[in-house]
Design a protein around this motif. Structure first.
Motif, PDB file in Angstrom:
ATOM      1  N   ARG A 126       1.502   1.824  22.587  1.00  0.00           N
ATOM      2  CA  ARG A 126       1.506   0.396  22.292  1.00  0.00           C
ATOM      3  C   ARG A 126       1.855   0.182  20.820  1.00  0.00           C
ATOM      4  N   GLU A 160       8.507  -2.828  25.243  1.00  0.00           N
ATOM      5  CA  GLU A 160       7.362  -1.984  25.616  1.00  0.00           C
ATOM      6  C   GLU A 160       7.281  -1.827  27.124  1.00  0.00           C
ATOM      7  N   GLN A 161       7.471  -2.922  27.855  1.00  0.00           N
ATOM      8  CA  GLN A 161       7.347  -2.903  29.312  1.00  0.00           C
ATOM      9  C   GLN A 161       8.529  -2.219  29.989  1.00  0.00           C
ATOM     10  N   SER A 162       9.735  -2.496  29.502  1.00  0.00           N
ATOM     11  CA  SER A 162      10.938  -1.994  30.177  1.00  0.00           C
ATOM     12  C   SER A 162      11.343  -0.595  29.739  1.00  0.00           C
ATOM     13  N   GLY A 163      11.013  -0.257  28.493  1.00  0.00           N
ATOM     14  CA  GLY A 163      11.460   1.024  27.947  1.00  0.00           C
ATOM     15  C   GLY A 163      12.924   1.033  27.568  1.00  0.00           C
ATOM     16  N   HIS A 188       7.357  -6.829  23.021  1.00  0.00           N
ATOM     17  CA  HIS A 188       6.541  -6.589  24.218  1.00  0.00           C
ATOM     18  C   HIS A 188       7.423  -6.347  25.449  1.00  0.00           C
ATOM     19  N   GLU A 189       8.546  -7.017  25.519  1.00  0.00           N
ATOM     20  CA  GLU A 189       9.475  -6.803  26.635  1.00  0.00           C
ATOM     21  C   GLU A 189      10.009  -5.370  26.624  1.00  0.00           C
ATOM     22  N   LEU A 202       7.077   2.976  19.978  1.00  0.00           N
ATOM     23  CA  LEU A 202       7.780   2.813  21.246  1.00  0.00           C
ATOM     24  C   LEU A 202       8.355   4.138  21.730  1.00  0.00           C
TER      25      LEU A 202
END
Length: 345
Positions: free
Chosen positions: A291, A326-329, A323-324, A286
């Motif tokens: 990924r 991963e998307q938001s940082g 995964h959340e 991360l």
């Protein structure tokens, strides 16, 4: 011996440096800044296995047929990496008459349960093995790896005793680092999957593994995720392999312990880990903007639970929350993470 390491990240870089120091001819694959740094300065290793500065051949795909391959990519990248390198060597073989990758022994250095089968499918003429790695290594800056926890690795395949080829390759790897020939390798993969439950919560919260285990609420969530994983393994007919002081008998006992007592398992892991901060490999991915392989860790428990008919709400929650992030940082606070996990059931 000519040894190829596909994927020169934290573990790939560690093994490449150690094998080079042991006298083998090593070629690694890497990309971007990592590839440039290795070409310019080599791989600089420090920490638990001592210091090494390995000048190794490096390219995006392999340039010559090796005698042995170590596949050290993340689980989700394994198939593509094998296909690309096989194609590259087939192209080179057409030009110079050399051999391709299929038929070369492959040792899969990955988390999860599927790596050896993936290698066997892509390279049907290759002898394929798995290597379970307990080493904790941080890929600090391009070309530099620090080993924060040195430990033996476990080589094997299948569910039976370690065979002659396993013993042969164990001897080669043991020239560079401690390696044990593992019987009941599939069972040991499941045991390692239990150990890898340590990765998810640090990736969600941004805390170290040690900090997660020290936090009572996060430790309870971690214990629940481990217990789900063991229960899924039992329902799937798995006989857990002995690894890191964990055995089939101990894990089966853990599966039936009350939650307050089961917390002793992650606490014992924390003690063995020592005080050097361990981010876990998922959080490291991360922080590099890559990924994660969470679908092959907690996600693997969730999928196996669906097949076995065992509910895995904590593992499902951890997979979704990673995964959340991963998307938001953005990492979640411990309190927010615990609340979200408890909401899953």
């Amino acid at each position: 011996m000519r040894i190829a390491v596909i994927g020169a990240g934290a573990l790939g870089g560690t093994f490449a440096a150690l094998l080079s120091r042991a006298g083998h001819e090593v070629e690694v694959t890497a990309r971007g800044a990592q590839l440039s740094a290795i070409r310019e300065r080599g791989i600089r290793l420090s920490g638990g296995f001592g210091v090494a500065n390995a000048r190794v051949a490096a390219s995006e795909t392999l340039s010559a047929r090796p005698d042995l391959v170590l596949l050290c990519t993340k689980a989700q990248d394994a198939e593509e990496a094998l296909v690309q390198n096989a194609a590259a060597l087939e192209g080179a073989a057409a030009l110079d008459g050399g051999g391709g990758l299929d038929g070369v022994p492959v040792i899969v250095v990955q988390n999860g349960l599927d790596g050896v089968q993936t290698a066997e499918r892509v390279l049907p003429n290759s002898e394929c093995f798995g290597l379970l790695v307990i080493i904790a290594a941080n890929y600090t800056t391009p070309g530099e790896v620090r080993v924060t926890t040195a430990a033996p690795s476990y080589l094997g395949r299948g569910t039976g005793p370690a065979d002659a080829e396993t013993l042969r390759w164990r001897g080669v790897l043991a020239e560079a680092a401690p390696v044990i020939a593992q019987s009941n390798f599939v069972g040991a993969q499941w045991t390692k999957l239990i150990v890898n439950m340590l990765n998810g919560l640090p990736a969600i919260t941004g805390l170290t593994v040690q900090e997660v285990v020290a936090h009572r609420g996060l430790r309870i969530a971690l214990t629940r995720s481990m217990r789900e994983a063991v229960q899924v393994g039992i329902a799937s007919g798995v006989r857990f392999g002995s690894l890191q002081r964990l055995s089939d008998a101990r894990l089966r006992l853990f599966a039936h312990m009350p939650l307050w007592l089961g917390q002793l398992l992650p606490l014992s892991m924390k003690r063995r880990m020592g005080n050097v901060p361990n981010l876990g490999s998922t959080q490291q991915s991360l922080r590099r903007g890559q990924r994660t392989e969470i679908d092959y860790l907690n996600g693997a428990v969730e999928r196996a639970g669906l097949v076995a008919g065992v509910a895995t709400p904590v593992n499902a929650a951890i997979t979704a929350l990673v995964h959340e992030v991963e998307q938001s940082g953005e990492f979640l606070s411990a309190a927010h993470a615990i609340g979200r996990i408890n909401a899953f059931g």
